[in-house]
Design a protein around this motif. Structure first.
Motif, PDB file in Angstrom:
ATOM      1  N   LYS A 198       0.840  -1.220  -0.117  1.00 26.24           N
ATOM      2  CA  LYS A 198       0.073  -0.015   0.060  1.00 26.24           C
ATOM      3  C   LYS A 198       0.753   1.411  -0.010  1.00 26.24           C
ATOM      4  CE  LYS A 198      -3.964   2.127   2.323  1.00 26.24           C
ATOM      5  NZ  LYS A 198      -5.016   1.835   3.418  1.00 26.24           N
ATOM      6  N   ILE A 201       2.477   1.499  -3.277  1.00 27.62           N
ATOM      7  CA  ILE A 201       1.608   1.983  -4.586  1.00 27.62           C
ATOM      8  C   ILE A 201       1.013   3.290  -4.232  1.00 27.62           C
ATOM      9  CG2 ILE A 201      -0.550   1.142  -5.884  1.00 27.62           C
ATOM     10  CD1 ILE A 201       0.261  -1.606  -5.519  1.00 27.62           C
ATOM     11  N   ARG A 202       0.657   3.692  -3.377  1.00 25.32           N
ATOM     12  CA  ARG A 202       0.244   4.930  -2.984  1.00 25.32           C
ATOM     13  C   ARG A 202       0.641   6.261  -3.816  1.00 25.32           C
ATOM     14  NH1 ARG A 202      -3.082   6.553   1.505  1.00 25.32           N
ATOM     15  NH2 ARG A 202      -3.355   8.674   1.955  1.00 25.32           N
ATOM     16  N   MET A 204       1.754   6.194  -6.797  1.00 23.56           N
ATOM     17  CA  MET A 204       1.003   6.245  -8.113  1.00 23.56           C
ATOM     18  C   MET A 204      -0.155   6.387  -8.190  1.00 23.56           C
ATOM     19  SD  MET A 204       3.176   2.672  -9.356  1.00 23.56           S
ATOM     20  CE  MET A 204       2.685   2.948 -11.191  1.00 23.56           C
ATOM     21  N   VAL A 205      -1.110   6.394  -7.099  1.00 26.42           N
ATOM     22  CA  VAL A 205      -2.583   6.691  -7.257  1.00 26.42           C
ATOM     23  C   VAL A 205      -2.847   8.104  -6.747  1.00 26.42           C
ATOM     24  CG1 VAL A 205      -4.816   5.781  -6.695  1.00 26.42           C
ATOM     25  CG2 VAL A 205      -2.810   4.284  -6.849  1.00 26.42           C
ATOM     26  N   THR A 207      -5.299   9.777  -6.655  1.00 27.42           N
ATOM     27  CA  THR A 207      -6.799   9.909  -5.740  1.00 27.42           C
ATOM     28  C   THR A 207      -6.698   9.347  -4.378  1.00 27.42           C
ATOM     29  OG1 THR A 207      -7.272   7.814  -6.936  1.00 27.42           O
ATOM     30  CG2 THR A 207      -7.974   9.713  -7.894  1.00 27.42           C
ATOM     31  N   SER A 208      -5.427   8.959  -4.130  1.00 34.35           N
ATOM     32  CA  SER A 208      -5.173   8.340  -2.548  1.00 34.35           C
ATOM     33  C   SER A 208      -5.267   9.425  -1.763  1.00 34.35           C
ATOM     34  CB  SER A 208      -3.882   7.482  -2.518  1.00 34.35           C
ATOM     35  OG  SER A 208      -2.624   8.378  -2.863  1.00 34.35           O
ATOM     36  N   GLU A 211      -8.372   9.845   0.274  1.00 32.81           N
ATOM     37  CA  GLU A 211      -8.901   8.728   1.168  1.00 32.81           C
ATOM     38  C   GLU A 211      -9.343   9.391   2.575  1.00 32.81           C
ATOM     39  OE1 GLU A 211      -7.566   4.382   2.748  1.00 32.81           O
ATOM     40  OE2 GLU A 211      -6.113   5.581   1.653  1.00 32.81           O
ATOM     41  N   GLY A 235     -10.054   7.024  -3.411  1.00 28.88           N
ATOM     42  CA  GLY A 235      -8.965   7.031  -3.207  1.00 28.88           C
ATOM     43  C   GLY A 235      -8.295   5.721  -2.311  1.00 28.88           C
ATOM     44  N   ILE A 237      -7.269   2.142  -1.486  1.00 32.14           N
ATOM     45  CA  ILE A 237      -6.187   1.220  -1.972  1.00 32.14           C
ATOM     46  C   ILE A 237      -6.281  -0.204  -1.283  1.00 32.14           C
ATOM     47  CG2 ILE A 237      -3.868   0.448  -2.663  1.00 32.14           C
ATOM     48  CD1 ILE A 237      -3.206   3.450  -2.629  1.00 32.14           C
TER      49      ILE A 237
END
Length: 254
Positions: A198, A201-202, A204-205, A207-208, A211, A235, A237
């Protein structure tokens, strides 16, 4: 008789050198396999750090230059014998072609990927957080083999096999692997492990970042027509679930 003597001067060295050439090829294949194993040992290191040569070299010699029927163990047996257990590493006069001290594992080298892939990985490494891959994630293992010259049974130079009695043959092999396989330490559903799936990858996202703001939607979920908003998780994950038998048990925290 004269013809036989002349033929023997040509055929006897030829018959002796044919197996030697096969053993040279055998040593070359062994060194290539050992170099790949050396690179793999660095790739799969538990501590994410490149192991020392003193740790890897005895294992490589035991596994790739030992007897074919020897058991593969995690820890190489300690020995001071110079002669290797593989019988193919001896000559027709029972002299060694290769000994333990003739095998050198050079220091590992970390490099950046060449070309455009190296530039892209360099840009990714600028992202905040611990997201891989490693900017210098290519590791190269290199081994040197010093092949001994041919000797007779008493250890003197086999002059009748010139130039193989003074050839000074050396072999060098290398293997390169990508050393950063992410090595995520758990899914990261609970806690804040920087090496978790998590956490990596956070970045790369985009919209995270929403969250935390999604918690505000729970306040309006009790209102008519707005109840469905409480089920939204922008957001969020959710790493893939891995069966327990596929996960390695980590050491307890101190």
């Amino acid at each position: 008789m004269v013809e036989m003597v002349v033929l023997c001067l040509v055929l006897v060295p030829l018959f002796l050198l044919i197996p030697i050439l096969g053993k040279y090829i055998h040593i070359r294949q062994q060194s290539q396999q050992a170099t790949r194993s050396a690179a793999w040992e660095a790739t799969s290191a538990r501590s994410y750090a490149v192991p020392s040569n003193a740790q890897v070299r005895p294992q490589l010699i035991a596994r790739h230059f030992g007897a074919a029927d020897s058991r593969i163990t995690s820890t190489a047996p300690s020995t001071t014998a110079e002669r290797l257990d593989d019988p193919l590493l001896n000559t027709f006069s029972d002299q060694p072609l290769l000994q333990r001290s003739d095998i050198t594992l050079n220091a590992y080298r970390n490099d950046r990927e060449p070309g455009i892939m190296g530039k892209l990985s360099g840009l990714i490494s600028k992202l905040p957080g611990p997201f891989p891959p490693n900017e210098r994630g290519l590791i190269t293992a290199r081994m040197d083999m010093r092949i001994r010259d041919l000797r007779t049974a008493d250890g003197s130079a086999a002059a009748y096999l010139e130039p193989f009695d003074t050839i000074g043959l050396r072999m060098q092999t290398s293997s390169t692997l990508l050393t950063d396989p992410w090595n995520a330490a758990g899914a990261g559903i609970t806690g804040n492990n920087p090496r978790s799936v998590k956490a990596q990858i956070r970045n790369m996202v985009p919209t995270s970042n929403l969250e935390q703001g999604a918690q505000m939607l729970k306040g309006v979920s009790s209102l008519p027509l707005f109840g469905v908003l409480g089920d939204l998780k922008p957001g969020h994950i959710e790493p893939d679930v891995v069966p327990m038998d596929k996960l390695e048990r980590y050491a307890p925290r101190p």
